[in-house]
Motif scaffolding. Structure first.
Motif, PDB file in Angstrom:
ATOM      1  N   PRO B 239      -5.566  21.780 -47.121  1.00 13.33           N
ATOM      2  CA  PRO B 239      -5.271  21.298 -48.482  1.00 13.33           C
ATOM      3  C   PRO B 239      -6.428  20.449 -49.029  1.00 13.33           C
ATOM      4  CG  PRO B 239      -4.107  19.959 -46.870  1.00 13.33           C
ATOM      5  CD  PRO B 239      -4.894  20.974 -46.087  1.00 13.33           C
ATOM      6  N   HIS B 240      -6.406  20.175 -50.343  1.00 16.31           N
ATOM      7  CA  HIS B 240      -7.400  19.274 -50.939  1.00 16.31           C
ATOM      8  C   HIS B 240      -7.092  17.817 -50.629  1.00 16.31           C
ATOM      9  CE1 HIS B 240      -8.517  22.526 -54.112  1.00 16.31           C
ATOM     10  NE2 HIS B 240      -9.280  22.600 -53.048  1.00 16.31           N
ATOM     11  N   ALA B 241      -5.804  17.491 -50.536  1.00 14.31           N
ATOM     12  CA  ALA B 241      -5.377  16.123 -50.242  1.00 14.31           C
ATOM     13  C   ALA B 241      -4.053  16.195 -49.492  1.00 14.31           C
ATOM     14  CB  ALA B 241      -5.201  15.322 -51.525  1.00 14.31           C
ATOM     15  N   ALA B 242      -3.810  15.207 -48.637  1.00  9.73           N
ATOM     16  CA  ALA B 242      -2.545  15.162 -47.893  1.00  9.73           C
ATOM     17  C   ALA B 242      -2.214  13.721 -47.576  1.00  9.73           C
ATOM     18  CB  ALA B 242      -2.662  15.964 -46.601  1.00  9.73           C
ATOM     19  N   LYS B 243      -0.938  13.432 -47.490  1.00  8.59           N
ATOM     20  CA  LYS B 243      -0.502  12.080 -47.121  1.00  8.59           C
ATOM     21  C   LYS B 243       0.929  12.146 -46.617  1.00  8.59           C
ATOM     22  CE  LYS B 243      -0.958   7.351 -48.584  1.00  8.59           C
ATOM     23  NZ  LYS B 243      -1.639   7.025 -47.308  1.00  8.59           N
ATOM     24  N   ASP B 244       1.221  11.351 -45.583  1.00 11.68           N
ATOM     25  CA  ASP B 244       2.613  11.262 -45.153  1.00 11.68           C
ATOM     26  C   ASP B 244       3.266  10.103 -45.910  1.00 11.68           C
ATOM     27  OD1 ASP B 244       0.902   9.606 -43.653  1.00 11.68           O
ATOM     28  OD2 ASP B 244       2.284   9.509 -41.960  1.00 11.68           O
ATOM     29  N   PRO B 245       4.342  10.380 -46.635  1.00 11.02           N
ATOM     30  CA  PRO B 245       4.954   9.345 -47.477  1.00 11.02           C
ATOM     31  C   PRO B 245       5.803   8.384 -46.665  1.00 11.02           C
ATOM     32  CG  PRO B 245       6.022  11.473 -47.855  1.00 11.02           C
ATOM     33  CD  PRO B 245       5.035  11.662 -46.741  1.00 11.02           C
ATOM     34  N   THR B 246       5.171   7.395 -46.039  1.00 12.31           N
ATOM     35  CA  THR B 246       5.895   6.425 -45.211  1.00 12.31           C
ATOM     36  C   THR B 246       6.297   5.230 -46.092  1.00 12.31           C
ATOM     37  OG1 THR B 246       3.806   5.505 -44.436  1.00 12.31           O
ATOM     38  CG2 THR B 246       4.778   7.235 -43.108  1.00 12.31           C
ATOM     39  N   VAL B 308       5.157  15.503 -45.066  1.00 13.47           N
ATOM     40  CA  VAL B 308       3.813  15.385 -45.616  1.00 13.47           C
ATOM     41  C   VAL B 308       3.828  15.940 -47.030  1.00 13.47           C
ATOM     42  CG1 VAL B 308       3.030  17.626 -44.642  1.00 13.47           C
ATOM     43  CG2 VAL B 308       1.354  15.863 -45.223  1.00 13.47           C
ATOM     44  N   VAL B 309       3.057  15.313 -47.912  1.00 18.89           N
ATOM     45  CA  VAL B 309       2.876  15.855 -49.259  1.00 18.89           C
ATOM     46  C   VAL B 309       1.411  16.283 -49.370  1.00 18.89           C
ATOM     47  CG1 VAL B 309       2.538  13.533 -50.251  1.00 18.89           C
ATOM     48  CG2 VAL B 309       3.146  15.434 -51.734  1.00 18.89           C
ATOM     49  N   VAL B 310       1.204  17.521 -49.852  1.00 22.71           N
ATOM     50  CA  VAL B 310      -0.165  18.043 -49.955  1.00 22.71           C
ATOM     51  C   VAL B 310      -0.447  18.501 -51.380  1.00 22.71           C
ATOM     52  CG1 VAL B 310      -0.183  18.803 -47.540  1.00 22.71           C
ATOM     53  CG2 VAL B 310       0.429  20.436 -49.337  1.00 22.71           C
ATOM     54  N   CYS B 311      -1.719  18.446 -51.761  1.00 20.10           N
ATOM     55  CA  CYS B 311      -2.196  19.034 -53.014  1.00 20.10           C
ATOM     56  C   CYS B 311      -3.097  20.198 -52.607  1.00 20.10           C
ATOM     57  CB  CYS B 311      -2.984  18.021 -53.832  1.00 20.10           C
ATOM     58  SG  CYS B 311      -2.000  16.589 -54.281  1.00 20.10           S
ATOM     59  N   THR B 312      -2.750  21.389 -53.077  1.00 21.30           N
ATOM     60  CA  THR B 312      -3.443  22.569 -52.566  1.00 21.30           C
ATOM     61  C   THR B 312      -3.649  23.609 -53.653  1.00 21.30           C
ATOM     62  OG1 THR B 312      -3.326  24.362 -50.941  1.00 21.30           O
ATOM     63  CG2 THR B 312      -1.220  23.581 -51.822  1.00 21.30           C
ATOM     64  N   ASP B 313      -4.729  24.389 -53.512  1.00 19.60           N
ATOM     65  CA  ASP B 313      -4.919  25.525 -54.428  1.00 19.60           C
ATOM     66  C   ASP B 313      -4.427  26.832 -53.786  1.00 19.60           C
ATOM     67  OD1 ASP B 313      -6.899  25.802 -52.537  1.00 19.60           O
ATOM     68  OD2 ASP B 313      -8.541  26.078 -53.965  1.00 19.60           O
ATOM     69  N   LYS B 314      -3.744  26.725 -52.645  1.00 21.32           N
ATOM     70  CA  LYS B 314      -3.164  27.902 -51.994  1.00 21.32           C
ATOM     71  C   LYS B 314      -1.667  27.689 -51.788  1.00 21.32           C
ATOM     72  CE  LYS B 314      -7.410  29.083 -49.532  1.00 21.32           C
ATOM     73  NZ  LYS B 314      -8.162  27.866 -49.990  1.00 21.32           N
ATOM     74  N   PRO B 315      -0.909  27.542 -52.906  1.00 13.89           N
ATOM     75  CA  PRO B 315       0.507  27.159 -52.786  1.00 13.89           C
ATOM     76  C   PRO B 315       1.359  28.204 -52.056  1.00 13.89           C
ATOM     77  CG  PRO B 315      -0.034  27.719 -55.067  1.00 13.89           C
ATOM     78  CD  PRO B 315      -1.327  27.678 -54.327  1.00 13.89           C
TER      79      PRO B 315
END
Lengths: 371, 371
Positions: B239-246, B308-315
């Motif tokens: 992904p372009h960005a990722a984060k675990d929403p804790t 995890v929440v991701v921002c991706t150009d390959k949904p």
């Protein structure tokens, strides 16, 4: 994932107890002695080691080795990384010569350094009591910064948690650290014929702390010895074994070296080693001696945080290098590593000032929260 | 040592306050809000960042970037190592679906995983209250062991401290972790046109904990989602960005991505990004909704520990990969990354179920000790 480098496997059963025995030894409740760095601490570690199945990376040195750092071989085998962690619960937070912030960076830098690793980065994880004064926090972070700059090791990541008032006593700090290893030093590497050298007077840190707690005063100010040992370690010839005598002091450090250097896998021949040290030669400041006499403590069991004890076959060069480093001016050769004799299980023998010889047994002394 | 990759340098002054302002914002005493993952936490971090001068290794990503892990380039440039730390102060220690031991290993594995790193090893540093039951300790270490085996990541080093009764509330655990980085993911990498995907229902962990604390009961058992995300992250397209929403939940995670992906150094052109999500599409269990309504909480601000929440150009490929992984069965596309419009400083917009649009602001909610 394998456990190829297991340090306390079932074959070494004599050195570590089984899980059931370890649990029994703990007697149902955790006590302060389990955190004091002596015998009870070792029992608690037994319990933890026995529960963890993946103890190391392939070919690495893992948690059951109880070295100052773990060693991790990167996947392509190109690099060995040292990795260590320590939580600092010291009380009081500010003490003569240093504070918990300075201590927390030095301690982790030292755990990497005594393994022969070059510290690369440390982390900083704070747990803070609700209501803690921001000014004190600023001072402590400032001390972490000074230690980081003194050691030349950046603080690259962190975490902060706040606990409700009364749930934590002020503030505690965990630092973990990463180092790059070129020439590995293990505390199991002591060899017959080695000279035992300590880099300076022992017990200053523990007594500086206790003097505040117990309201003792000295003619001169006794300060904690806490300091980063990375440049000192890098300046001496590669020793066979090294350890910083923190919890449990010189006593625990030497007993651990003697024990580990006598494990069958650590040496090809012989019955293991003994360490024989001379009380007369061990540097102890007179203030530390006096305070220990008053408090009923053995200076050899009191923590240092800026000293290292090494076993080396290059004593002259090592002493010379230490004495030319600001942190090693008080370095002394204090004894020798000899071949194990007789049936005694004891690993460390002290030739007393009076001329007798006694076994220096790992103590179970409770001086809590000195680190 | 340089600071080439400084994330919040003076030039980015709008995103971080100066030291004096940060100190002032803290108002003299640390409060629970400083540990809750919202606005006040960011102010506390400002203070810490402002005091530390060596923030990263040369060319690395350091503490001021506030990523989930630091990145360290080894001396010969051959390898990039991810390094992270987290102290777990969760209360109660045992909660539906997991306990502090399981959580402490998962959380650190996840902080490495969301950076695109393959976790290699974790540490385990215990601080235990005098009198703590050995049986509970055994259970907790057992859970750490299960998490370590589930993730396939060994626990290679550790530390144990004991504090006097009343000086620490039961037990806390610090885990630090090391990973090897092949393809880096940063939370500053979101790009216009990306789809925002969350790997499953949000808020389960926080509400599972609060249900014990508040004595809430549900028709079905609501369990914490805590789980190691390394295999899920390795199974999806980069992904372009990722984060675990804790801490701070999806709200904080998305606001952080929006903020960081809008910092000038992070993108060559344009005025930064906005994240626009649809309330209708965000997976939230009905028990979580009900409990949040009762407690006056926003489910989007409640912590997860296995999402995890991701921002991706390959949904399409990402959703497919997530849904075929046990931990991603509830994955949903919840919104898009768009170019920043107008003058608003806001970074995240929520299209509500009723059809309106509101700014999703980072909250300063106090749900202490959920991690």
């Amino acid at each position: 994932m394998g456990n190829e480098n297991s340090c306390f496997s079932k074959e070494d059963g004599k050195t570590r107890e089984t899980m059931a025995e370890a649990t029994k030894a703990l007697q149902g409740r955790i006590s302060l002695a389990h955190g004091a760095g002596g015998k009870s601490s070792a029992e608690l570690l037994d319990l933890i080691f026995s529960k963890i199945e993946l103890k190391n990376t392939p070919g690495g040195i893992g948690i059951d080795c109880a070295e100052d750092s773990a060693l991790i071989n990167l996947v392509d085998g190109s690099k060995t990384i040292a990795f260590t962690t320590d939580t600092y619960t010291v009380k009081p937070l500010f003490f003569p010569g240093a504070d918990i912030g300075w201590l927390s960076v030095c301690g982790t830098v030292n755990d990497l350094s005594v393994m022969g690793a070059k510290p690369v980065a440390v982390s900083c994880s704070l747990v803070i009591e609700e209501g803690f004064p921001v000014q004190d926090l600023e001072k402590i972070i400032g001390s972490m910064n000074r230690a980081s700059k003194t050691a030349g090791v950046p603080i690259v990541c962190g975490d902060t948690k706040v606990m409700e008032k009364g749930s934590i006593d002020g503030l505690i700090i965990n630092t973990a650290g990463i180092g790059e290893v070129a020439d590995l030093v293990r505390n199991s590497g002591a060899k017959v014929g080695d000279t035992v050298i300590v880099s300076g007077p022992v017990g200053d840190h523990g007594i500086a702390l206790l003097s505040v707690r117990e309201g003792l005063s000295f003619e001169t100010l006794l300060e904690s010895d806490a300091a980063p040992l990375n440049t000192l370690m890098q300046s001496i010839p590669l020793p066979h074994a090294a350890k910083d005598p923190t919890r449990g002091g010189l006593n625990s450090a030497l007993n651990e070296i003697a024990l580990k250097s006598s494990i069958p896998s650590s040496h090809a021949l012989g019955r293991g080693i003994e360490i024989r040290i001379d009380e007369d030669k061990i540097p102890v400041r007179k203030e530390v001696k006096a305070a220990c006499a008053m408090l009923g403590l053995d200076p050899l069991s009191v923590a240092c945080e800026g000293r290292v004890v090494v076993c080396t076959d290059k004593p002259t060069e090592t002493l010379e290098a230490m004495k030319s480093h600001p942190l090693g001016k008080g370095a002394q050769a204090i004894g020798r590593v000899t071949e194990k004799t007789g049936k005694s299980k004891a690993g460390v023998f002290l030739r007393t000032a009076e001329g007798g010889t006694r076994v220096l047994r790992m103590q179970d002394e409770v001086i809590p929260r000195i680190c």
